[in-house]
Scaffold this motif. Structure first.
Motif, short mmCIF file in Angstrom:
data_model
loop_
_atom_site.label_atom_id
_atom_site.label_comp_id
_atom_site.label_asym_id
_atom_site.label_seq_id
_atom_site.Cartn_x
_atom_site.Cartn_y
_atom_site.Cartn_z
N THR A 19 0.81 -1.22 0.00
CA THR A 19 0.00 0.00 0.00
C THR A 19 0.84 1.26 0.00
O THR A 19 0.29 2.36 -0.07
N SER A 20 2.16 1.14 0.08
CA SER A 20 3.02 2.31 0.01
C SER A 20 4.45 1.88 -0.24
O SER A 20 4.82 0.73 0.00
N TYR A 40 -0.27 4.38 -2.13
CA TYR A 40 -0.97 4.18 -3.40
C TYR A 40 -2.04 3.12 -3.19
O TYR A 40 -2.00 2.36 -2.20
N GLU A 43 -6.02 -1.94 -6.08
CA GLU A 43 -7.25 -1.92 -6.87
C GLU A 43 -7.89 -3.30 -6.90
O GLU A 43 -7.21 -4.31 -7.11
N GLN A 52 -2.35 -3.57 -9.12
CA GLN A 52 -1.81 -2.22 -8.99
C GLN A 52 -1.22 -1.78 -10.33
O GLN A 52 -0.85 -2.61 -11.17
N ASN A 53 -1.12 -0.48 -10.50
CA ASN A 53 -0.53 0.10 -11.70
C ASN A 53 0.98 0.18 -11.51
O ASN A 53 1.46 0.90 -10.64
N THR A 56 2.44 3.70 -11.32
CA THR A 56 2.19 4.41 -10.06
C THR A 56 3.27 4.07 -9.04
O THR A 56 3.78 4.95 -8.32
N ILE A 57 3.62 2.79 -8.96
CA ILE A 57 4.62 2.37 -7.98
C ILE A 57 6.01 2.84 -8.40
O ILE A 57 6.82 3.25 -7.55
N GLN A 59 6.71 5.57 -9.94
CA GLN A 59 6.79 7.00 -9.58
C GLN A 59 6.90 7.18 -8.07
O GLN A 59 7.56 8.12 -7.60
N ALA A 60 6.30 6.28 -7.30
CA ALA A 60 6.44 6.34 -5.84
C ALA A 60 7.89 6.08 -5.42
O ALA A 60 8.42 6.73 -4.51
#
Length: 523
Positions: A19-20, A40, A43, A52-53, A56-57, A59-60
């Motif tokens: 989750t992060s 993040y 889904e 999950q995308n 997105t990860i 970029q995290a």
């Protein structure tokens, strides 16, 4: 060196979680100088999906590294490397340019439940478990690829490689496909004794080894960042990136649970109980995993699907806290604990089976679902809170007992993860298991373990013994006999309730599938 002044060596540890992603700036003495957490979503587009995308990860990770790198004191501190920890069991099909052909299919995804159930007790399934140490369950990449092969064969055919989320991040940065042996040993495709991909598992998945990454040790270093990527991350282009390992085995390292009679208990989104063995070992009953860190360092144990995520569900759905920021969510959990404290052990006859995302160890039942048992008009919100806290730890106890049965006595539990910040929950764990619980000052165990591996990989330390003092316990909780006896009586009932519902869980899953198919047919 900067003139006559010696620079302090630092490592950036990146822990890619469910989750992060959390990045830590860790000094050679174990001090965490800076940290940055990027949350993040997980889904769930269908009841059995958890995705999950990858972008997105990615970029995290970029944000985390860039943020803590900016905290380096230039002239006083030097960066030895960036080292990684990652959640296990994710699968992403990618093409030759690392473009994802699927989302990141996470450990919580249950789409392969029927395939796993059918394969688990076969001779081939049992043999694969014994060689790989990964239980046959929809969490595993083996079963995920089997599902793709059956239902989306065009993706399998088009895929250049099947990788996990950490391999995706590193592949984007270095244009090379490598997987450390720790993550590999959690795929169900890696033969532990041979140290190579398992041919029978590959055949079951219907792929050849050319569609899997190059295997490397956890200390393997990638170097030569593109200058543009280095600038994006805020580090020098020559900075080594250590591939690191899985979050589970690194959590043991990061809390000092690496000796006989000691186990680690981590509860974050999910949860796990793990201990260290000097050689690979599997449970005759198939309940436990066995994953690699180093040649003489294997971590055995079991993971549960429903840890902190059950408490998050409680605060969001019952307490009306959906959509709160992380700080507000933490406050909501504290409030839930405060309510739970007002109720005696056993929640006055209310049991919670926390199978909100199916379940892994020790039963590996993807059809299991959450249940409040014994609910009455008498029960209030405080009872619901208490029963959810207890329900998660009943799950931990079931894994703990399987480990004791398989590997011998355990005298100390080292607690880590978000729950280790809660004296209430740590004391409950001690009482539940009748075992002393100790907690170190740092609860970021996986990130700390990644920092240790980074120092080892870059030669800043000669052995992990040199950083043993990082993990000294600062708090201890002794079990209380009265509470243990109460929990034991409720635990027996809890086990009976589960076994009584095992077939209804399967019936409910079948009915849900039938209803969904009928609804699709009406469209």
């Amino acid at each position: 060196m900067n003139g006559s002044k010696t620079q302090s060596v630092c490592v950036i540890a990146v822990d890619i979680g469910t989750t992060s992603t959390k990045a830590l700036l860790v000094r050679r003495d174990g001090t965490v100088r800076a940290s940055h957490n990027v949350p993040y979503p997980l889904e769930t587009p269908a009841p059995d999906r958890a995705e999950q995308n990858p972008e997105t990860i990615f970029q995290a990770v970029v944000e985390g590294i860039r943020t803590v790198a900016s905290q380096l004191r230039h002239g006083e501190e030097s960066l030895a490397c960036v080292s990684f920890s990652s959640a296990m069991h994710s699968v992403i099909a990618v093409d030759a340019d690392f473009n994802p052909l699927t989302p990141s299919i996470t450990w919580a995804d249950n789409r392969g439940a029927e395939l796993a159930e059918a394969f688990r007790e076969t001779e081939k399934g049992i043999g694969i478990y014994r060689r790989t140490g990964t239980p046959i369950h929809p969490m595993s990449p083996l079963v995920k690829i089997m599902w793709l092969q059956r239902f989306q064969p065009e993706i399998v055919k088009a895929a250049c490689c099947f990788i996990g989320i950490k391999e995706y991040v590193l592949g984007r940065l270095f244009h090379r496909t490598v997987m450390d042996e720790s993550i590999a040993s959690a795929t169900g495709l890696y033969a532990s004794e041979q140290g190579d991909w398992d041919e029978e598992a590959l055949a079951a998945a219907g792929i050849s080894r050319i569609k899997l990454p190059e295997l490397v040790p956890v200390t393997f270093r990638l170097q030569g960042l593109d200058p543009a990527d280095a600038a994006m991350l805020g580090v020098e282009s020559h900075t080594p990136f250590v591939v690191g390992a899985s979050d589970g085995v690194l959590a043991n390292l990061g809390v000092g649970a690496n000796g006989e009679g000691i186990c680690a208990c981590t509860i974050g989104t999910s949860g796990a109980v793990r201990t260290v063995w000097k050689r690979p070992r599997t449970d005759p009953k198939g309940r436990l995993f066995c994953y690699k860190l180093l040649e003489d360092y294997w971590v055995g144990g079991g993971a549960i699907n429903n840890g902190g995520i059950a408490l998050q569900w409680l605060t969001e759905q019952l307490a009306g806290n959906e959509g709160l920021a992380d700080e507000s969510r933490a406050e909501a959990l504290e409030n839930a604990a405060a309510l739970a404290k007002t109720v005696a052990p056993g929640a006055e006859g209310l049991l919670f089976l926390p199978f909100l995302a199916g379940e892994r160890a020790p039963w590996y039942n993807a059809n299991a679902r959450g249940v409040f048992f014994g609910l009455s008009l008498y029960h209030e919100r405080k009872h619901l809170c208490r029963s959810v806290f207890e329900g998660v730890l009943y799950r931990i106890r079931s894994v703990f007992e399987a480990m004791v049965e398989t590997g011998g006595g355990i005298g100390t539990i080292r607690a880590s993860g978000g729950f280790a910040k809660s004296p209430f929950w740590c004391q409950m764990l001690a009482d539940m298991t009748n075992t002393k619980v100790s907690v170190s000052d740092s609860v970021e165990s996986s990130g700390i373990g990644a920092a240790m591996i980074g120092l080892l990989a870059t030669g800043e330390i000669g052995s992990l013994d040199e950083v043993r003092d990082w993990t000294a316990a600062s708090r201890e909780y002794e079990p209380r006999e009265t509470e243990y006896k109460i929990y034991s009586r409720y635990y027996s009932l809890y086990m009976n309730v589960y076994y009584g519902l095992k077939q209804p869980f399967a019936d409910l899953a079948a009915l849900r599938k039938e209803m969904l198919q009928e609804a699709e047919g009406e469209k």
